[in-house]
Design a protein around this motif. Structure first.
Motif, PDB file in Angstrom:
ATOM      1  N   LEU A 172      17.101  33.050  42.950  1.00 40.29           N
ATOM      2  CA  LEU A 172      17.240  34.123  42.875  1.00 40.29           C
ATOM      3  C   LEU A 172      18.721  34.337  42.795  1.00 40.29           C
ATOM      4  CD1 LEU A 172      15.625  32.967  46.473  1.00 40.29           C
ATOM      5  CD2 LEU A 172      14.703  34.667  44.528  1.00 40.29           C
ATOM      6  N   ALA A 173      18.358  36.723  43.077  1.00 40.51           N
ATOM      7  CA  ALA A 173      19.385  36.974  41.815  1.00 40.51           C
ATOM      8  C   ALA A 173      20.692  37.547  43.947  1.00 40.51           C
ATOM      9  CB  ALA A 173      19.512  38.076  40.817  1.00 40.51           C
ATOM     10  N   TRP A 174      20.227  36.891  44.178  1.00 42.59           N
ATOM     11  CA  TRP A 174      21.659  36.810  45.667  1.00 42.59           C
ATOM     12  C   TRP A 174      22.717  37.477  45.770  1.00 42.59           C
ATOM     13  CZ3 TRP A 174      19.502  33.099  49.131  1.00 42.59           C
ATOM     14  CH2 TRP A 174      17.739  33.009  49.278  1.00 42.59           C
ATOM     15  N   LEU A 175      23.871  36.654  44.460  1.00 39.23           N
ATOM     16  CA  LEU A 175      24.807  37.418  44.352  1.00 39.23           C
ATOM     17  C   LEU A 175      25.172  38.130  44.053  1.00 39.23           C
ATOM     18  CD1 LEU A 175      26.135  33.904  42.986  1.00 39.23           C
ATOM     19  CD2 LEU A 175      25.937  34.372  45.956  1.00 39.23           C
ATOM     20  N   ARG A 179      27.730  42.278  49.821  1.00 37.39           N
ATOM     21  CA  ARG A 179      27.157  42.172  50.944  1.00 37.39           C
ATOM     22  C   ARG A 179      27.189  40.287  50.797  1.00 37.39           C
ATOM     23  NH1 ARG A 179      24.044  46.618  53.736  1.00 37.39           N
ATOM     24  NH2 ARG A 179      25.869  48.389  53.909  1.00 37.39           N
ATOM     25  N   PHE A 180      26.399  40.091  50.379  1.00 37.01           N
ATOM     26  CA  PHE A 180      25.939  38.658  50.579  1.00 37.01           C
ATOM     27  C   PHE A 180      27.272  37.691  49.785  1.00 37.01           C
ATOM     28  CE2 PHE A 180      24.405  34.710  48.620  1.00 37.01           C
ATOM     29  CZ  PHE A 180      23.530  34.000  50.103  1.00 37.01           C
ATOM     30  N   PHE A 181      27.566  38.204  48.541  1.00 36.45           N
ATOM     31  CA  PHE A 181      28.320  37.403  48.593  1.00 36.45           C
ATOM     32  C   PHE A 181      30.013  37.368  48.722  1.00 36.45           C
ATOM     33  CE2 PHE A 181      31.594  36.963  44.452  1.00 36.45           C
ATOM     34  CZ  PHE A 181      31.908  35.794  43.807  1.00 36.45           C
ATOM     35  N   TYR A 182      30.104  38.447  49.740  1.00 33.30           N
ATOM     36  CA  TYR A 182      31.236  38.309  50.296  1.00 33.30           C
ATOM     37  C   TYR A 182      31.042  37.688  51.774  1.00 33.30           C
ATOM     38  CZ  TYR A 182      34.389  39.958  54.500  1.00 33.30           C
ATOM     39  OH  TYR A 182      35.592  40.129  54.426  1.00 33.30           O
TER      40      TYR A 182
END
Lengths: 337, 306
Positions: A172-175, A179-182
């Motif tokens: 999944l391309a969550w990064l 905000r998720f990456f943070y």
């Protein structure tokens, strides 16, 4: 024979083992992490993308600085080639992505393994030397890694390698979500901070610190510091490799410049600037370094004319870095009050 | 691969080695005698080059420029010593690294402000321009030969100075045991200042001498500084003789490795792979050399302190 302290509590009895004592010792790191956790909400009010990306970068370098502080602050092992691990982590992402492997679930283990192996190999040789020679031999290995990356013409050579996208997380391309990456970087920072804190408080960490204070005595009481120092060097390298993975994802770019000796120097500067041998000092140092750079360069293109003398002044007048300065200010407060 | 190519490259390597020696000589003394890590030694080389460029442009003559640049570099070094460095001698190595790193950042930017970000070039002096025929089909620029010659002369001078004069004796004594020298009644801070100023001047001299053949630009000392550290570590910290031998070794290995590495590799692999691997390996060679030297002799080739 002088008995070694048996448990973490044995050394920390200087402060009362009460809840108030715990808070007095731990308020700074706790406040730091709370601040970092609340920041994204404040960021929504302003230029969110810019703020998140800047602070994410700060946290990634804080992670690298913590890993350096583990060996530098606690073991007095001045590694002048620590940025090599940033590059190894970054290139693990870049090279795997270039071959179609985009999932962090595979990239991270490869990055950790590669930086761990590099640390094991170079550490085993470097730890034969002491003091200034150790500084120089780690520098040599850092430069080797740097020139190796420059020679990787299939992966951009000198110019580096642009990533098509950030890593996937289990497909999944969550990064891609800032905000998720943070949040992910913050979680990893807290995790690694807790891990390194546990390490320095453990028996293992005690041997490392003992070898810093007096290696002869450590051997006399039956420890061989070399193995412990090597293990610490490998752990530090792997944490810094993880920071490299994150850095490559944050910038969506890897280049040999990640491993340049100036970068290693900057990592050392961050650790000393914050305050050596406290771990959260490294976080403060990284934040101070990068934020100052960001703010000053907003005012003038000649910001280095201010930044350079600032470093000199910190050395001359603020012993123990910013943390030392803070402790002195608080000490004065208490004396006044 | 011909004999003349080999000779030209050997001369180039020698010249590079001598350049390294100028910078390393000062650094190894500062390091050995004062136990002071001076990362800012590389910017002193850069300042020397800029001063030479400025004075040459002002006077219109390279030799006048050089004559003015040398004392200016000396003064500049002494100024830095007076303002900053002398407060750092008693500190640990990390403080010294941090402060001198700050000085690098400042001075690299300062030369941009003063002289502009674009590289300056200095014309090769008339007398030393042109080439000489060393042997059949082998032309070599006169200026580079002069550089090698002046380097060897200064190395000899330095050798005599360090081996046969009173100040040289104090410097050698300081390198092996500074507190003892101080205890014997020598004004150690004056000795430090002399050593420091001399080192700064040598680095400035190196910068001034290469100004006509390299471009004078901000940050030119940074990478050279790292090579210089490699040199003094290989040679053994505090040893002038070690620095001289290691500098020539590093200069030759680096220059010859870049040219002949691919040639040698071609014996065992196909040409395109050989040239690529050669290019990859060449810049690493000196670091491999250093790691190997430290592996077998952890205190360098000519350790001063026992």
């Amino acid at each position: 024979m002088t008995p070694l302290p048996q448990s973490p509590a044995a050394v920390e009895t200087r402060l009362p083992a009460t809840r108030a004592g715990f808070m007095r010792r731990e308020w700074l790191p706790i406040m730091l992490f709370v601040l970092l956790a609340l920041l994204p909400f404040a960021a929504m009010l302003g230029p969110e993308k810019y703020t998140l990306s800047l602070v994410t970068r700060v946290m990634i370098f804080a992670l690298a600085a913590i890993s350096l502080d583990l060996i530098l602050g606690y073991g007095a092992l001045v590694s002048f080639g620590h940025a090599a691990f940033l590059g190894i982590g970054g290139y693990a992402v870049g090279i795997l992505a270039a071959h179609g492997v985009q999932d962090a679930a595979l990239q991270v283990p490869v990055a950790l393994l590669a930086s761990g192996l590099f640390a094991l190999l170079t550490g085993a040789i470097s730890l034969r030397t002491k003091g200034v020679y150790f500084i120089m031999i780690t520098l040599a290995f850092g430069q080797m890694a740097f020139f190796f990356a420059v020679s990787l013409s299939a992966y951009g050579g000198d110019d580096g390698l642009t990533l098509a996208s950030r890593s996937k997380l289990f497909g999944l391309a969550w990064l891609e979500n800032d905000r998720f990456f943070y949040a992910l970087v913050l979680a990893l920072l807290i995790g690694c901070y807790a891990l390194t804190r546990a390490i320095v408080a453990s028996r293992f960490g005690r041997v490392i610190r003992g070898a810093k204070e007096n290696p002869v005595r450590m051997e006399a009481v039956g420890f061989s510091p070399f193995r412990y120092q090597l293990a610490a060097y490998v752990i530090a390298g792997m944490i810094c490799g993880l920071a490299g993975v994150l850095l490559a994802n944050q910038a969506e770019f890897v280049a040999p410049a990640y491993m340049a000796w100036q970068r290693s120097g900057e990592l050392i500067v961050m650790v000393i600037l914050g305050g050596l041998g406290s771990l959260h000092g490294a976080i403060i140092g990284a934040a101070a370094f990068l934020l100052l750079e960001e703010i000053l360069s907003g005012y003038t293109e000649h910001w280095k004319l201010i930044f350079g003398p600032f470093l000199v002044l910190v050395v001359l007048f603020a012993r123990g870095g910013l943390l030392g300065l803070l402790a002195r200010v608080r000490g004065k407060d208490r004396a006044d009050g | 691969m011909t004999l003349s190519l080999f000779l030209v490259q050997t001369l180039n390597g020698l010249q590079f080695g001598i350049l390294l020696f100028f910078i390393a000589a000062g650094l190894t003394l500062v390091f050995g005698v004062m136990d002071f890590i001076n990362l800012a030694h590389g910017v002193q080389y850069m300042i020397g080059a800029y001063l030479a460029a400025m004075f040459t442009a002002l006077t219109g003559n390279f030799f006048f420029g050089l004559m003015l640049a040398l004392p200016s570099a000396l003064l500049f070094g002494l100024l830095l010593e007076f303002l900053i460095f002398r407060h750092l001698y008693a500190r640990d190595h990390l403080d010294q690294v941090l402060a001198t790193f700050g000085i690098i950042i400042f001075l690299n930017q300062a030369v941009k402000v003063v002289w502009g970000a674009a590289p300056l070039s200095v014309p090769v002096p008339e007398v030393l321009s042109g080439t000489v025929v060393l042997m059949d089909g082998l032309l070599y620029p006169v200026y580079r030969l002069a550089l090698i010659g002046s380097g060897l002369a200064i190395a000899l001078l330095l050798y005599i100075l360090v081996s046969y004069t009173r100040i040289g004796m104090l410097v050698r004594a300081g390198a092996s045991n500074a507190p003892m020298v101080s205890a014997l009644g020598v004004d150690i801070s004056r000795l430090f200042m002399v050593v420091f100023g001399f080192g700064a001047m040598l680095a400035g001299f190196a910068g001034a001498m290469v100004a006509p053949i390299l471009s004078v630009e901000p940050g030119m000392g940074d990478n050279l500084l790292i090579l210089t550290f490699v040199v003094i570590v290989i040679g053994g910290i505090g040893s002038i003789r070690g620095a001289f031998i290691a500098a020539l070794l590093v200069g030759l290995v680096d220059t010859l490795g870049r040219i002949f590495g691919p040639f040698l590799l071609r014996l065992i692999m196909d040409p395109s792979a050989a040239s690529q691997t050669g290019r990859a390996l060449a810049p690493m060679l000196i670091y491999i050399l250093m790691a190997a030297v430290l592996f077998f002799r952890p205190a360098g080739l000519f350790p001063v302190r026992k």
